[in-house]
Write a protein that holds these residues in place. Structure first.
Motif, PDB file in Angstrom:
ATOM      1  N   ASP A 125       0.811  -1.222   0.000  1.00  0.00           N
ATOM      2  CA  ASP A 125       0.000   0.000   0.000  1.00  0.00           C
ATOM      3  C   ASP A 125       0.842   1.268   0.000  1.00  0.00           C
ATOM      4  O   ASP A 125       0.351   2.326   0.407  1.00  0.00           O
ATOM      5  CB  ASP A 125      -0.923   0.010   1.221  1.00  0.00           C
ATOM      6  N   ILE A 126       2.097   1.201  -0.434  1.00  0.00           N
ATOM      7  CA  ILE A 126       2.953   2.382  -0.368  1.00  0.00           C
ATOM      8  C   ILE A 126       2.447   3.490  -1.287  1.00  0.00           C
ATOM      9  O   ILE A 126       2.566   4.684  -0.964  1.00  0.00           O
ATOM     10  CB  ILE A 126       4.415   1.998  -0.713  1.00  0.00           C
ATOM     11  N   ILE A 127       1.850   3.144  -2.423  1.00  0.00           N
ATOM     12  CA  ILE A 127       1.323   4.175  -3.328  1.00  0.00           C
ATOM     13  C   ILE A 127       0.134   4.881  -2.685  1.00  0.00           C
ATOM     14  O   ILE A 127      -0.012   6.109  -2.793  1.00  0.00           O
ATOM     15  CB  ILE A 127       0.933   3.540  -4.673  1.00  0.00           C
ATOM     16  N   ARG A 128      -0.693   4.140  -1.993  1.00  0.00           N
ATOM     17  CA  ARG A 128      -1.820   4.754  -1.282  1.00  0.00           C
ATOM     18  C   ARG A 128      -1.325   5.672  -0.171  1.00  0.00           C
ATOM     19  O   ARG A 128      -1.914   6.732   0.078  1.00  0.00           O
ATOM     20  CB  ARG A 128      -2.716   3.657  -0.710  1.00  0.00           C
ATOM     21  N   VAL A 129      -0.239   5.295   0.477  1.00  0.00           N
ATOM     22  CA  VAL A 129       0.340   6.139   1.522  1.00  0.00           C
ATOM     23  C   VAL A 129       0.842   7.452   0.933  1.00  0.00           C
ATOM     24  O   VAL A 129       0.591   8.538   1.470  1.00  0.00           O
ATOM     25  CB  VAL A 129       1.479   5.386   2.237  1.00  0.00           C
ATOM     26  N   VAL A 130       1.548   7.376  -0.191  1.00  0.00           N
ATOM     27  CA  VAL A 130       2.075   8.588  -0.830  1.00  0.00           C
ATOM     28  C   VAL A 130       0.936   9.482  -1.302  1.00  0.00           C
ATOM     29  O   VAL A 130       0.999  10.715  -1.171  1.00  0.00           O
ATOM     30  CB  VAL A 130       3.009   8.202  -1.988  1.00  0.00           C
ATOM     31  N   ASP A 131      -0.120   8.892  -1.849  1.00  0.00           N
ATOM     32  CA  ASP A 131      -1.266   9.689  -2.286  1.00  0.00           C
ATOM     33  C   ASP A 131      -1.935  10.410  -1.125  1.00  0.00           C
ATOM     34  O   ASP A 131      -2.484  11.502  -1.301  1.00  0.00           O
ATOM     35  CB  ASP A 131      -2.290   8.791  -2.984  1.00  0.00           C
ATOM     36  N   ALA A 132      -1.896   9.815   0.051  1.00  0.00           N
ATOM     37  CA  ALA A 132      -2.510  10.461   1.213  1.00  0.00           C
ATOM     38  C   ALA A 132      -1.615  11.547   1.795  1.00  0.00           C
ATOM     39  O   ALA A 132      -2.104  12.599   2.224  1.00  0.00           O
ATOM     40  CB  ALA A 132      -2.828   9.414   2.285  1.00  0.00           C
ATOM     41  N   VAL A 133      -0.303  11.322   1.807  1.00  0.00           N
ATOM     42  CA  VAL A 133       0.615  12.309   2.387  1.00  0.00           C
ATOM     43  C   VAL A 133       0.780  13.509   1.464  1.00  0.00           C
ATOM     44  O   VAL A 133       0.786  14.661   1.915  1.00  0.00           O
ATOM     45  CB  VAL A 133       1.977  11.657   2.685  1.00  0.00           C
ATOM     46  N   ALA A 134       0.920  13.262   0.161  1.00  0.00           N
ATOM     47  CA  ALA A 134       1.102  14.341  -0.820  1.00  0.00           C
ATOM     48  C   ALA A 134       0.101  14.154  -1.949  1.00  0.00           C
ATOM     49  O   ALA A 134       0.450  13.673  -3.028  1.00  0.00           O
ATOM     50  CB  ALA A 134       2.528  14.341  -1.357  1.00  0.00           C
ATOM     51  N   PRO A 135      -1.163  14.502  -1.726  1.00  0.00           N
ATOM     52  CA  PRO A 135      -2.187  14.278  -2.756  1.00  0.00           C
ATOM     53  C   PRO A 135      -1.964  15.157  -3.978  1.00  0.00           C
ATOM     54  O   PRO A 135      -1.248  16.160  -3.939  1.00  0.00           O
ATOM     55  CB  PRO A 135      -3.494  14.623  -2.028  1.00  0.00           C
ATOM     56  N   GLU A 136      -2.598  14.771  -5.065  1.00  0.00           N
ATOM     57  CA  GLU A 136      -2.392  15.464  -6.336  1.00  0.00           C
ATOM     58  C   GLU A 136      -3.159  16.773  -6.437  1.00  0.00           C
ATOM     59  O   GLU A 136      -2.956  17.520  -7.394  1.00  0.00           O
ATOM     60  CB  GLU A 136      -2.811  14.552  -7.487  1.00  0.00           C
ATOM     61  N   ASP A 137      -4.026  17.085  -5.483  1.00  0.00           N
ATOM     62  CA  ASP A 137      -4.765  18.342  -5.546  1.00  0.00           C
ATOM     63  C   ASP A 137      -3.952  19.529  -5.051  1.00  0.00           C
ATOM     64  O   ASP A 137      -4.448  20.656  -5.032  1.00  0.00           O
ATOM     65  CB  ASP A 137      -6.060  18.230  -4.733  1.00  0.00           C
ATOM     66  N   GLY A 138      -2.696  19.289  -4.642  1.00  0.00           N
ATOM     67  CA  GLY A 138      -1.836  20.377  -4.201  1.00  0.00           C
ATOM     68  C   GLY A 138      -1.921  20.704  -2.731  1.00  0.00           C
ATOM     69  O   GLY A 138      -1.164  21.554  -2.249  1.00  0.00           O
ATOM     70  N   SER A 139      -2.805  20.052  -1.991  1.00  0.00           N
ATOM     71  CA  SER A 139      -2.943  20.359  -0.566  1.00  0.00           C
ATOM     72  C   SER A 139      -1.770  19.855   0.261  1.00  0.00           C
ATOM     73  O   SER A 139      -1.561  20.326   1.377  1.00  0.00           O
ATOM     74  CB  SER A 139      -4.245  19.757  -0.029  1.00  0.00           C
ATOM     75  N   GLY A 140      -1.006  18.904  -0.272  1.00  0.00           N
ATOM     76  CA  GLY A 140       0.141  18.379   0.460  1.00  0.00           C
ATOM     77  C   GLY A 140       1.459  18.681  -0.213  1.00  0.00           C
ATOM     78  O   GLY A 140       2.400  17.885  -0.127  1.00  0.00           O
ATOM     79  N   ALA A 141       1.545  19.831  -0.890  1.00  0.00           N
ATOM     80  CA  ALA A 141       2.784  20.178  -1.590  1.00  0.00           C
ATOM     81  C   ALA A 141       3.954  20.326  -0.627  1.00  0.00           C
ATOM     82  O   ALA A 141       5.101  20.031  -0.974  1.00  0.00           O
ATOM     83  CB  ALA A 141       2.586  21.469  -2.386  1.00  0.00           C
ATOM     84  N   ALA A 142       3.679  20.759   0.592  1.00  0.00           N
ATOM     85  CA  ALA A 142       4.757  20.920   1.572  1.00  0.00           C
ATOM     86  C   ALA A 142       5.298  19.587   2.065  1.00  0.00           C
ATOM     87  O   ALA A 142       6.373  19.553   2.680  1.00  0.00           O
ATOM     88  CB  ALA A 142       4.258  21.742   2.762  1.00  0.00           C
ATOM     89  N   ASN A 143       4.587  18.498   1.805  1.00  0.00           N
ATOM     90  CA  ASN A 143       5.034  17.179   2.260  1.00  0.00           C
ATOM     91  C   ASN A 143       5.781  16.394   1.189  1.00  0.00           C
ATOM     92  O   ASN A 143       6.201  15.263   1.447  1.00  0.00           O
ATOM     93  CB  ASN A 143       3.830  16.346   2.726  1.00  0.00           C
ATOM     94  N   ILE A 144       5.940  16.954   0.004  1.00  0.00           N
ATOM     95  CA  ILE A 144       6.600  16.213  -1.075  1.00  0.00           C
ATOM     96  C   ILE A 144       8.069  15.980  -0.754  1.00  0.00           C
ATOM     97  O   ILE A 144       8.611  14.892  -0.977  1.00  0.00           O
ATOM     98  CB  ILE A 144       6.430  16.965  -2.408  1.00  0.00           C
ATOM     99  N   LYS A 145       8.729  16.979  -0.206  1.00  0.00           N
ATOM    100  CA  LYS A 145      10.159  16.849   0.089  1.00  0.00           C
ATOM    101  C   LYS A 145      10.413  15.767   1.129  1.00  0.00           C
ATOM    102  O   LYS A 145      11.306  14.923   0.968  1.00  0.00           O
ATOM    103  CB  LYS A 145      10.705  18.194   0.559  1.00  0.00           C
ATOM    104  N   LEU A 146       9.642  15.772   2.203  1.00  0.00           N
ATOM    105  CA  LEU A 146       9.851  14.753   3.237  1.00  0.00           C
ATOM    106  C   LEU A 146       9.442  13.372   2.745  1.00  0.00           C
ATOM    107  O   LEU A 146      10.017  12.356   3.168  1.00  0.00           O
ATOM    108  CB  LEU A 146       9.093  15.126   4.507  1.00  0.00           C
ATOM    109  N   THR A 147       8.453  13.314   1.843  1.00  0.00           N
ATOM    110  CA  THR A 147       8.067  12.021   1.275  1.00  0.00           C
ATOM    111  C   THR A 147       9.214  11.418   0.483  1.00  0.00           C
ATOM    112  O   THR A 147       9.483  10.211   0.556  1.00  0.00           O
ATOM    113  CB  THR A 147       6.832  12.189   0.380  1.00  0.00           C
ATOM    114  N   ARG A 148       9.925  12.249  -0.262  1.00  0.00           N
ATOM    115  CA  ARG A 148      11.087  11.759  -1.007  1.00  0.00           C
ATOM    116  C   ARG A 148      12.171  11.245  -0.067  1.00  0.00           C
ATOM    117  O   ARG A 148      12.791  10.209  -0.321  1.00  0.00           O
ATOM    118  CB  ARG A 148      11.641  12.883  -1.882  1.00  0.00           C
ATOM    119  N   LYS A 149      12.403  11.954   1.025  1.00  0.00           N
ATOM    120  CA  LYS A 149      13.431  11.519   1.974  1.00  0.00           C
ATOM    121  C   LYS A 149      13.096  10.158   2.572  1.00  0.00           C
ATOM    122  O   LYS A 149      13.952   9.276   2.668  1.00  0.00           O
ATOM    123  CB  LYS A 149      13.582  12.559   3.087  1.00  0.00           C
ATOM    124  N   VAL A 150      11.846   9.988   2.973  1.00  0.00           N
ATOM    125  CA  VAL A 150      11.448   8.716   3.581  1.00  0.00           C
ATOM    126  C   VAL A 150      11.530   7.584   2.561  1.00  0.00           C
ATOM    127  O   VAL A 150      11.992   6.476   2.870  1.00  0.00           O
ATOM    128  CB  VAL A 150      10.035   8.831   4.171  1.00  0.00           C
TER     129      VAL A 150
END
Length: 299
Positions: A125-150
């Motif tokens: 379910d890692i793709i579902r996790v990424v979609d929830a942390v940094a969704p495509e609607d732009g509401s989680g743009a600030a979480n993209i950097k930390l998502t890449r690190k993890v």
């Protein structure tokens, strides 16, 4: 000689009268004390721990150890992680994303085959996790950097395959571009047509200050991990040896350039040395100018 028999000891004791069996006692199973915790209570406690996560390692380890303790409810606890990622705000999603890294690390170190289920379900379910942390609607743009690190950390620890991380990275790049376009549209830029800007993510001052403080704590812990040296006798040497790349053609080319640069600097210093003969026949004892002796001796 045997002792005389006592008459009271030889008296036969009649059997005690037994009461008839109770039909309710025969039909009911034996009462046993159950040691299993209520699954609903486990879900509620784990949900509260996920909501209370912060940048400290203690909170992440506490929640991870609780989940490992109740490995018989692995499916339910894994669904709790997904639900909290999809229902909570941006800061809680970021904390849960960092928690996943510690959780999988502890699950791999723990003994027992049941702990591997957490790793398998998270890989699924890692793709579902990424979609929830940094969704495509732009509401989680600030979480993209930390998502890449993890994701990079999970790949380095062999929790995720390189191909999966590469595919997710391409999706995150598209979401960064999409977030930039949304920001430009909100500022009124573009082709001159009137656009309806998207609704920005509303964060109060408390959430912003909390995110800044948590990011500062994570960066401080990251610097501590960078400078950490293994406790073995030659730990620092082995660490430098592993981090140093192999010697290649680029290294030889760089060494040749440094050698030529050193030769040029040496020639300049040689020509500027006052103890060397200057052009035109000047000596160390006197100075000449246009062939005339100035009579000035150098000390």
């Amino acid at each position: 000689m045997n002792p005389p028999e006592h008459p009271k000891l030889n008296r036969v004791v009649p059997p005690a009268e037994t009461s008839p069996p109770n039909i309710h006692t025969l039909s009911s199973p034996p009462q046993t004390t159950s040691t299993m915790t209520d699954p609903f209570e486990v879900r509620m406690r784990f949900t509260n721990q996920l909501r209370g996560l912060n940048a400290s390692v203690t909170s992440a380890q506490k929640a991870a150890q609780f989940a490992l303790k109740h490995k018989d409810l692995a499916e339910d606890l894994h669904s709790c992680i997904l639900e909290q990622l999809e229902r909570n705000g941006m800061n809680t999603r970021a904390n849960i994303m960092y928690f996943i890294e510690h959780f999988l690390d502890l699950a791999q170190r723990a003994d027992g085959s049941g702990h591997a289920d957490y790793i398998r379900m998270m890989q699924r379910d890692i793709i579902r996790v990424v979609d929830a942390v940094a969704p495509e609607d732009g509401s989680g743009a600030a979480n993209i950097k930390l998502t890449r690190k993890v994701l990079q950390t999970l790949q380095a620890k062999n929790f995720l395959e390189a191909q999966v991380v590469l595919q997710i990275e391409e999706v995150l790049k598209d979401r960064v571009v999409s977030a930039q376009k949304l920001a430009a549209a909100a500022n009124g830029g573009g082709d001159g047509q009137e656009r309806r800007p998207p609704q920005p993510l509303k964060l109060d001052r408390k959430q912003i200050e909390q995110r800044i403080e948590e990011d500062r704590e994570r960066h401080k812990r990251l610097r501590e991990n960078i400078w950490a040296v293994p406790s073995k006798e030659y730990g620092e040497l082995e660490k430098m040896w592993e981090e140093t790349s192999d010697l290649g053609e680029d290294d030889f080319r760089a060494m040749a350039e440094e050698r030529r640069e050193w030769d040029r600097e040496f020639e300049v210093e040689e020509s500027a040395c006052p103890h060397r003969s200057a052009a035109g026949g000047a000596t160390n004892g006197s100075s000449t100018l246009d062939g005339h002796d100035l009579g000035v001796s150098r000390v």
